[in-house]
Scaffold this active site. Structure first.
Site, PDB file in Angstrom:
ATOM      1  N   SER A  31       0.822  -1.201   0.000  1.00 50.16           N
ATOM      2  CA  SER A  31       0.000   0.000   0.000  1.00 50.16           C
ATOM      3  C   SER A  31       0.868   1.268   0.000  1.00 50.16           C
ATOM      4  CB  SER A  31      -0.974  -0.046   1.183  1.00 50.16           C
ATOM      5  OG  SER A  31      -2.032   0.855   1.006  1.00 50.16           O
ATOM      6  N   ASP A  51      -9.354  -4.061  -6.172  1.00 52.47           N
ATOM      7  CA  ASP A  51      -8.772  -3.270  -5.084  1.00 52.47           C
ATOM      8  C   ASP A  51      -8.520  -1.882  -5.641  1.00 52.47           C
ATOM      9  OD1 ASP A  51      -7.330  -2.006  -3.133  1.00 52.47           O
ATOM     10  OD2 ASP A  51      -5.735  -3.510  -3.008  1.00 52.47           O
ATOM     11  N   HIS A  61      -8.924  -4.794  -0.158  1.00 56.90           N
ATOM     12  CA  HIS A  61      -7.579  -4.312   0.177  1.00 56.90           C
ATOM     13  C   HIS A  61      -7.055  -4.947   1.460  1.00 56.90           C
ATOM     14  CE1 HIS A  61      -4.269  -1.510  -0.277  1.00 56.90           C
ATOM     15  NE2 HIS A  61      -4.399  -1.125   0.967  1.00 56.90           N
TER      16      HIS A  61
END
Length: 317
Positions: A162, A258, A284
């Site tokens: 991320s 996602d 996610h």
């Protein structure tokens, strides 16, 4: 149309803020490593690796793994060798198995200690995304430069999730274009999971085919609106020049739907996209369990196997 774009921007930014919500419960019997340069489990030196030259400090490893956690999964004062800021951090499912498999003098696993926050209108006290990733980027470059200069024989593996994937992707992009703190030939590989600047055809995709792009690319056209929701979160679009010479060594891992890394490219088509994006929000947080990303395995298990292969069998270049 402005109202529709604002709603879409809000929804996507909320999803971006969710970059650190991977709170999968896990336990470990691993004892903490008090001394970062000694201790850890014993293991024979892997095939293909050689001891550091005598001119280097004894602690210099054959390979240094740099791990970058996602939003809310790190802290600036965390221990980079035994991170405690978030015991449920997704990246621990990758770094702990590597620490268990190799002694630290062979494989030195270093986790980026950075603020890892994402200011928004409901959390104005937090550090902005721009400042957070700038801090993380600076620390990654400092570590690469320090180990690179101190340990000339050490090579590097980089992996992040991320916000951490964005940070490492930016650093790898610079290294691959001969603008980074170490040369490209020192990088054995990079694995980026849920990279917000992911592009199809840039880097290697070991998983299923994707139709979308990273959220920072999808949202760049409405960056001005983003600032009303998350001040200091600049949507920077695609990386100029991609990964350069490192393109074939960068693995881009992303789950379909996602919205951090597989956002629709046509967000301007209106408010009807909002429901789809909200429903995809939980994707996610499922990389440790989702076998639809890379068939028959999970993202973290795949990265651990990938790292073992590159550590034990250094590529010929």
């Amino acid at each position: 149309m402005r109202k529709a774009l604002t709603v879409i921007a809000v929804v996507l930014v909320i999803i971006l803020i969710g970059g650190g919500v991977v709170q999968w419960l896990r336990t470990s019997d691993q004892a903490p490593i008090d001394d970062p340069f000694a201790g850890g489990p014993t293991a024979e030196r892997a095939p293909g690796t050689t001891p550091a030259p005598s001119s280097e400090p004894e602690w210099c490893p054959a390979v240094q793994v740099i791990s970058a956690p996602g939003t809310w999964e790190s802290a600036p004062d965390d221990d980079p060798f035994n991170p405690q800021a978030n015991p449920n951090s997704f990246m621990l499912s990758i770094t702990q198995p590597l620490q268990e498999a190799y002694p630290i003098e062979q494989v030195r696993v270093w986790t980026v200690p950075y603020t890892a926050q994402f200011r928004n209108i409901q959390a104005d006290h937090e550090m902005s995304y721009d400042d957070s990733r700038e801090e993380g980027t600076r620390k990654v470059k400092d570590e690469l430069r320090f180990v690179g200069e101190t340990c000339p024989s050490t090579e590097f593996l980089l992996t992040g999730f991320s916000q951490g994937a964005v940070i490492l992707g930016d650093v790898v992009s610079e290294i691959g274009q001969d603008k980074g703190p170490v040369s490209a030939d020192r990088i054995r590989g990079a694995a980026l999971i849920a990279d917000g600047r992911r592009e199809n055809g840039v880097g290697q995709n070991p998983g299923v085919e994707l139709s979308g792009v990273g959220g920072e690319i999808a949202l760049q056209p409405v960056n001005g609106l983003i600032q009303f929701v998350t001040p200091g979160a600049t949507m920077r679009g695609a990386r100029s020049g991609g990964f350069g010479a490192l393109d074939n060594r960068v693995q881009q891992i992303c789950s379909p739907d996602d919205a951090i890394c597989d956002a629709p490219q046509d967000i301007g088509n209106g408010i009807e996209r909002a429901r789809d994006l909200i429903e995809a929000h939980g994707v996610h947080a499922m990389y440790a369990h989702n076998d639809a990303v890379i068939p028959s395995t999970t993202a973290d298990a795949w990265v651990v196997d990938w790292a073992h292969n590159l550590i034990n069998n250094p590529p010929e270049r």
